[in-house]
Design an enzyme around this catalytic site. Sequence first.
Site, mmCIF file in Angstrom:
data_model
loop_
_atom_site.group_PDB
_atom_site.id
_atom_site.type_symbol
_atom_site.label_atom_id
_atom_site.label_comp_id
_atom_site.label_asym_id
_atom_site.label_seq_id
_atom_site.Cartn_x
_atom_site.Cartn_y
_atom_site.Cartn_z
ATOM 1 N N ARG A 12 -65.929 -21.018 -38.991
ATOM 2 C CA ARG A 12 -64.778 -21.514 -38.811
ATOM 3 C C ARG A 12 -64.148 -20.882 -37.464
ATOM 4 O O ARG A 12 -65.029 -20.418 -36.771
ATOM 5 C CB ARG A 12 -63.764 -20.928 -39.951
ATOM 6 C CG ARG A 12 -63.724 -19.559 -40.257
ATOM 7 C CD ARG A 12 -63.323 -19.335 -41.861
ATOM 8 N NE ARG A 12 -63.665 -18.018 -42.095
ATOM 9 C CZ ARG A 12 -62.917 -16.912 -41.843
ATOM 10 N NH1 ARG A 12 -61.948 -17.070 -41.199
ATOM 11 N NH2 ARG A 12 -63.435 -15.628 -42.300
ATOM 12 N N VAL A 56 -73.717 -9.685 -39.879
ATOM 13 C CA VAL A 56 -74.350 -9.264 -38.679
ATOM 14 C C VAL A 56 -74.290 -7.624 -38.630
ATOM 15 O O VAL A 56 -75.073 -6.982 -37.844
ATOM 16 C CB VAL A 56 -73.618 -9.740 -37.831
ATOM 17 C CG1 VAL A 56 -73.838 -11.144 -37.571
ATOM 18 C CG2 VAL A 56 -72.199 -9.437 -37.581
ATOM 19 N N TYR A 143 -59.854 -2.213 -32.842
ATOM 20 C CA TYR A 143 -60.036 -3.436 -32.447
ATOM 21 C C TYR A 143 -60.124 -3.605 -30.902
ATOM 22 O O TYR A 143 -61.325 -3.960 -30.321
ATOM 23 C CB TYR A 143 -59.067 -4.630 -32.758
ATOM 24 C CG TYR A 143 -59.370 -6.079 -32.322
ATOM 25 C CD1 TYR A 143 -60.435 -6.494 -33.172
ATOM 26 C CD2 TYR A 143 -58.857 -6.622 -31.186
ATOM 27 C CE1 TYR A 143 -60.713 -7.942 -32.606
ATOM 28 C CE2 TYR A 143 -59.131 -7.978 -30.967
ATOM 29 C CZ TYR A 143 -60.341 -8.666 -31.523
ATOM 30 O OH TYR A 143 -60.634 -9.804 -31.131
ATOM 31 N N LYS A 147 -63.827 -4.073 -28.624
ATOM 32 C CA LYS A 147 -63.843 -4.970 -27.405
ATOM 33 C C LYS A 147 -63.995 -4.407 -26.178
ATOM 34 O O LYS A 147 -64.708 -5.151 -25.350
ATOM 35 C CB LYS A 147 -62.656 -6.199 -27.722
ATOM 36 C CG LYS A 147 -62.521 -6.783 -29.035
ATOM 37 C CD LYS A 147 -63.704 -7.669 -29.112
ATOM 38 C CE LYS A 147 -63.842 -8.517 -30.428
ATOM 39 N NZ LYS A 147 -64.847 -9.487 -30.691
HETATM 40 P P1 NAP Z 1 -61.868 -16.070 -37.474
HETATM 41 O O1 NAP Z 1 -61.246 -17.287 -37.499
HETATM 42 O O2 NAP Z 1 -61.587 -14.707 -38.499
HETATM 43 O O3 NAP Z 1 -63.504 -16.301 -37.941
HETATM 44 C C1 NAP Z 1 -64.264 -15.255 -38.054
HETATM 45 C C2 NAP Z 1 -65.902 -15.581 -38.276
HETATM 46 O O4 NAP Z 1 -66.890 -14.513 -38.175
HETATM 47 C C3 NAP Z 1 -66.058 -16.333 -39.586
HETATM 48 O O5 NAP Z 1 -67.210 -17.483 -39.222
HETATM 49 C C4 NAP Z 1 -66.658 -15.329 -40.319
HETATM 50 O O6 NAP Z 1 -67.461 -15.897 -41.380
HETATM 51 C C5 NAP Z 1 -67.377 -14.758 -39.473
HETATM 52 N N1 NAP Z 1 -67.634 -13.052 -39.496
HETATM 53 C C6 NAP Z 1 -66.872 -12.158 -40.121
HETATM 54 N N2 NAP Z 1 -67.405 -10.979 -40.265
HETATM 55 C C7 NAP Z 1 -68.823 -11.276 -40.323
HETATM 56 C C8 NAP Z 1 -69.996 -10.539 -40.729
HETATM 57 N N3 NAP Z 1 -69.800 -9.092 -40.928
HETATM 58 N N4 NAP Z 1 -71.218 -11.262 -40.625
HETATM 59 C C9 NAP Z 1 -71.353 -12.549 -40.248
HETATM 60 N N5 NAP Z 1 -70.094 -13.218 -40.088
HETATM 61 C C10 NAP Z 1 -68.989 -12.735 -39.823
HETATM 62 O O7 NAP Z 1 -62.081 -15.261 -36.214
HETATM 63 P P2 NAP Z 1 -61.643 -16.019 -34.748
HETATM 64 O O8 NAP Z 1 -60.402 -15.937 -34.315
HETATM 65 O O9 NAP Z 1 -62.323 -17.268 -34.652
HETATM 66 O O10 NAP Z 1 -62.596 -15.072 -33.653
HETATM 67 C C11 NAP Z 1 -63.855 -15.222 -33.237
HETATM 68 C C12 NAP Z 1 -64.251 -14.121 -32.262
HETATM 69 O O11 NAP Z 1 -63.341 -14.274 -31.342
HETATM 70 C C13 NAP Z 1 -64.181 -12.742 -32.735
HETATM 71 O O12 NAP Z 1 -65.209 -11.896 -32.171
HETATM 72 C C14 NAP Z 1 -62.643 -12.307 -32.262
HETATM 73 O O13 NAP Z 1 -62.547 -10.731 -32.256
HETATM 74 C C15 NAP Z 1 -62.639 -12.995 -31.040
HETATM 75 N N6 NAP Z 1 -61.342 -13.200 -30.550
HETATM 76 C C16 NAP Z 1 -60.497 -13.763 -30.986
HETATM 77 C C17 NAP Z 1 -59.068 -13.883 -30.584
HETATM 78 C C18 NAP Z 1 -58.188 -14.738 -31.505
HETATM 79 O O14 NAP Z 1 -56.983 -14.745 -31.035
HETATM 80 N N7 NAP Z 1 -58.366 -15.360 -32.529
HETATM 81 C C19 NAP Z 1 -58.960 -13.329 -29.376
HETATM 82 C C20 NAP Z 1 -59.939 -12.946 -28.769
HETATM 83 C C21 NAP Z 1 -61.097 -12.511 -29.140
HETATM 84 P P3 NAP Z 1 -66.885 -16.369 -42.782
HETATM 85 O O15 NAP Z 1 -66.016 -17.773 -42.405
HETATM 86 O O16 NAP Z 1 -68.091 -16.691 -43.630
HETATM 87 O O17 NAP Z 1 -66.070 -15.445 -43.360
#
Ligand code: NAP
Length: 235
Positions: A12, A56, A143, A147
């Site tokens: 997702r 992971v 967090y 990062k």
């Molecule tokens: P998200 O919607 O919360 O999705 C998180 C994803 O990571 C899901 O697919 C989840 O799997 C998976 N996950 C969580 N813990 C895991 C583990 N221990 N092993 C394997 N998979 C795991 O997050 P997102 O917003 O798309 O963020 C994705 C990345 O972008 C992250 O690294 C986040 O820090 C970074 N990021 C996000 C933002 C933002 O504003 N959203 C900004 C900067 C950076 P399940 O679906 O199976 O739970």
Amino acid sequence: MKKIALVTGGSRGIGAAAALALAEKGWTVHINYIEQKEKAEAIAARTGGIAVQADVADPEQVAAMREKTGPVELLVNNAGIARSGLLTDITPEQWQRMFDVNITGMYNCCRSYIPAMVHEKAGQIINLASILGTVGGSFEVPYSATKGAVIALTKALAKELGPSNIRVNAVAPGYIQTDMTAQFSAEDRAALADATAMCRIGTPEDVADVIALLAESGTRFVTGQIIGIDGGLII
Ligand code: NAP
């Protein structure tokens, strides 16, 4: 080149969008997830890969995942978690888990997937950093620290793997609308949009398109870079 990729946390959010964007460019994309099996399988069905459950943070589970997927040309280290709160309210267990998933998870995946890339003298790694890894965020200290570590890992690993013709880059999103940021209030969202030159919050596709671009051969001389994808956010 076979164009086989793995996106961790591809079930997702940004990971799912990245997998779909890569598939549009001809990549076969394996989807890693931890809990959301159905979502992961639905994305994998559209990207031609398999859905693989693995935490992971656990090196044994990652090694088992590597057995299932085989080698990949592109590793997108996207899986991540966030928990907001005052530093003094974050428990040692929460602190540790954020580091285990966000940075040790990258190490575990790199350790499993790099050897075949070195053998082939080809490959790419794209890591998910964050704007908070450089500017830091109040209520987001652990967090932000994870990062910041992702950024240092990316730069150091790029130097280590460049001689093997393997590129390592990171993208550093600003605020992107996903489950991770779903708890933000309407007021917070409006304030963030106001602080953004493009006057809006980002979408997963905004990040995914840059990941797909980085994966293309036209960026063959780009490595060790942290690419901001924040719409000009100033925080
Ligand atoms: P998200 O919607 O919360 O999705 C998180 C994803 O990571 C899901 O697919 C989840 O799997 C998976 N996950 C969580 N813990 C895991 C583990 N221990 N092993 C394997 N998979 C795991 O997050 P997102 O917003 O798309 O963020 C994705 C990345 O972008 C992250 O690294 C986040 O820090 C970074 N990021 C996000 C933002 C933002 O504003 N959203 C900004 C900067 C950076 P399940 O679906 O199976 O739970």
